[in-house]
Each structure stands twice: as C-alpha cells, then as structure tokens.
Design an enzyme around this catalytic site. Structure first.
Site, mmCIF file in Angstrom:
data_model
loop_
_atom_site.group_PDB
_atom_site.id
_atom_site.type_symbol
_atom_site.label_atom_id
_atom_site.label_comp_id
_atom_site.label_asym_id
_atom_site.label_seq_id
_atom_site.Cartn_x
_atom_site.Cartn_y
_atom_site.Cartn_z
ATOM 1 N N ASP A 12 0.826 -1.205 0.000
ATOM 2 C CA ASP A 12 0.000 0.000 0.000
ATOM 3 C C ASP A 12 0.865 1.261 0.000
ATOM 4 O O ASP A 12 1.937 1.284 0.597
ATOM 5 C CB ASP A 12 -0.909 -0.034 1.247
ATOM 6 C CG ASP A 12 -2.032 0.984 1.153
ATOM 7 O OD1 ASP A 12 -2.342 1.472 0.043
ATOM 8 O OD2 ASP A 12 -2.617 1.308 2.206
ATOM 9 N N HIS A 29 2.804 3.856 -8.903
ATOM 10 C CA HIS A 29 2.691 2.428 -9.246
ATOM 11 C C HIS A 29 3.973 1.953 -9.943
ATOM 12 O O HIS A 29 4.456 0.851 -9.691
ATOM 13 C CB HIS A 29 1.473 2.189 -10.142
ATOM 14 C CG HIS A 29 0.171 2.438 -9.422
ATOM 15 N ND1 HIS A 29 -0.115 1.883 -8.203
ATOM 16 C CD2 HIS A 29 -0.915 3.202 -9.741
ATOM 17 C CE1 HIS A 29 -1.312 2.281 -7.786
ATOM 18 N NE2 HIS A 29 -1.810 3.087 -8.700
ATOM 19 N N LEU A 122 11.020 -20.507 -5.648
ATOM 20 C CA LEU A 122 10.106 -19.575 -4.975
ATOM 21 C C LEU A 122 8.802 -19.554 -5.754
ATOM 22 O O LEU A 122 8.820 -19.496 -6.985
ATOM 23 C CB LEU A 122 10.711 -18.156 -4.966
ATOM 24 C CG LEU A 122 9.745 -17.011 -4.605
ATOM 25 C CD1 LEU A 122 9.336 -17.088 -3.136
ATOM 26 C CD2 LEU A 122 10.388 -15.644 -4.867
#
Ligand code: FPP
Length: 224
Positions: A12, A29, A122
């Site tokens: 956030d 962003h 991963l």
C-alpha cells in the site's frame, strides 16, 4: 527461531508516494514495481518459498479507468519483459483471483503460469482481482455442490490457495492498519506487521528488519 515459509504483502502507498514525489498516482505504481523486484530478490536470499503479493483487489475496480488501465499495462510489460528471467531463476508464478481482464492479459497470465509451473525455488502468488470474502463463499458453494462435510480440510481444497501453506507473516506498508479483504481465512494465525513507509520507499533493509523481528517472536498458536 521461527521457520518462515510464506510471506504475504499488502503493497500500500503507491498512490500517495506518486502524488507526493511526482504529482502522479501512476508514477507511484511504476516506482512500486521496482520495490516488487527488490523484494523478490530478497525473498530468494532469505530462502522463503512462498511470496503472496496483493496487486489488485476486487474493490480496486472502483478506481478511475485511467489508473486501472495503467496498472494492467504495467503488469503486461512486466510479464513480457521478465517472465523468462523469472523462469530462469526457477520462480513459479501463480495468479490468485479471477482472471477476467483483456484477452491479451488473460492469455499472458495463463502462459506465464504454465511456463513457470514446474519451478520450485520460490512461488509468487500474485493476487489480482482477488477478494477473500467471495473466495470463501465460493469454497462453501463447492462443498455444498459436492455434498462434502464442512470442515477446515475440505474448505481449504476449494480456496484459491489450495496447496499453499498459510502465510507465516503479513506485511502491510503505507501506514494503514487493515486487511482490506485479503486472505481473511488464511491469515488466522499469521504474525502481522504494519509498516509506516509507503510501498515505493520500502526496501531490503526494512524487509530484513521485519523478518528478524518475526523470527524472534514466540509463536504458540493458541497454546502457552
Ligand atoms: C496500493 O497502493 C497498490 C496497488 C493497488 C497496486 C499495486 C501495484 C504495484 C505494486 C505495482 C505493479 C505490480 C505488479 C506486480 C505489476 P494505493 O494505490 O492504494 O496507494 P494509496 O493508498 O497511497 O492510494
């Protein structure tokens, strides 16, 4: 020392960072994507097996069309540029959430998942058009349809996180303390860290500091 298999992150603060630093939410962003790359590298260094990133919630459709378009274009170019590299690094990509984007993005997501499906170093779960309440309701509907007993084990089979261990650690950046419809079932016993920094400012040092703190916590899962 606590084992750490799965980190989930609510990334956030992009919008606020962008407005403060570049007078544009979208610039935030873009900067947030750089943090994503740094955190992926650090997750591998820490030998963590699962990383779940909340990139777009079912509620994010309420944002201006221009911002939504920018976010999806960013994701498209990221996948086009980086998926081979992620694959080489033995990273598996899984999308959690409903893939109902443009035909191009839907295809790209499917191809990226397929290409990396065998990788074991991963697993990155990208939560896209994801909402935890509707995920749980869907799981119950499937239990009902299949006439299965309602219990934790059966419910887990119908969640999008099937076969993924619950997060050990949840980090939310951006100085806000809420869960925002993210993994409500799966976070039942996770250790939660709220970080003041906005996502684009969050760095490897901050991440490792949280990991160290997490490792030192006594986790007793309800016992003493
Ligand atoms: C929340 O910040 C962030 C998002 C809704 C988007 C997350 C996207 C990225 C980190 C970059 C793209 C990632 C990928 C994987 C392509 P916010 O915009 O709600 O921030 P605010 O609270 O300051 O408005």
């Amino acid at each position: 020392m606590n084992p750490l298999n799965h980190v989930a992150i609510i990334m956030d603060g992009n919008g606020r960072w962008g407005v403060r630093n570049k007078n544009s939410r979208n610039a935030g962003h873009k900067a947030g994507l750089n943090t994503v790359e740094k955190i992926i590298k650090e997750t591998i260094k820490n030998k963590i097996k699962f990383l779940t990133l909340y990139a777009f919630s079912t509620e994010n459709w309420k944002r201006p069309k221009k911002e939504i378009k920018f976010l999806f274009n960013l994701l498209e170019s990221f996948l086009e540029d980086k998926i081979d590299d992620l694959n080489k690094q033995k990273i598996k990509l899984k999308i959690i959430g409903k893939k109902n984007f443009s035909l191009k993005l839907n295809n790209l997501l499917k191809i990226s998942e397929k290409k990396t499906s065998k990788n074991k170093r991963l697993q990155i779960n990208l939560a896209l058009n994801y909402g935890s309440k509707s995920e749980i309701i869907n799981a119950f509907k499937q239990l009902e349809q299949n006439k299965e007993t309602i219990n934790e084990k059966n419910l887990n089979k119908y969640l999008q996180t099937k076969n993924i261990p619950d997060p050990d650690l949840l980090i939310r950046t951006g100085n806000t303390k809420r869960l925002s419809n993210f993994l409500l079932w799966q976070l039942a016993y996770s250790e939660i860290f709220f970080e003041k920094k906005l996502w684009p400012d969050f760095n490897e040092k901050d991440y490792n500091k949280i990991i160290r703190k997490y490792r030192s916590i006594k986790r007793n899962f309800g016992s003493i």
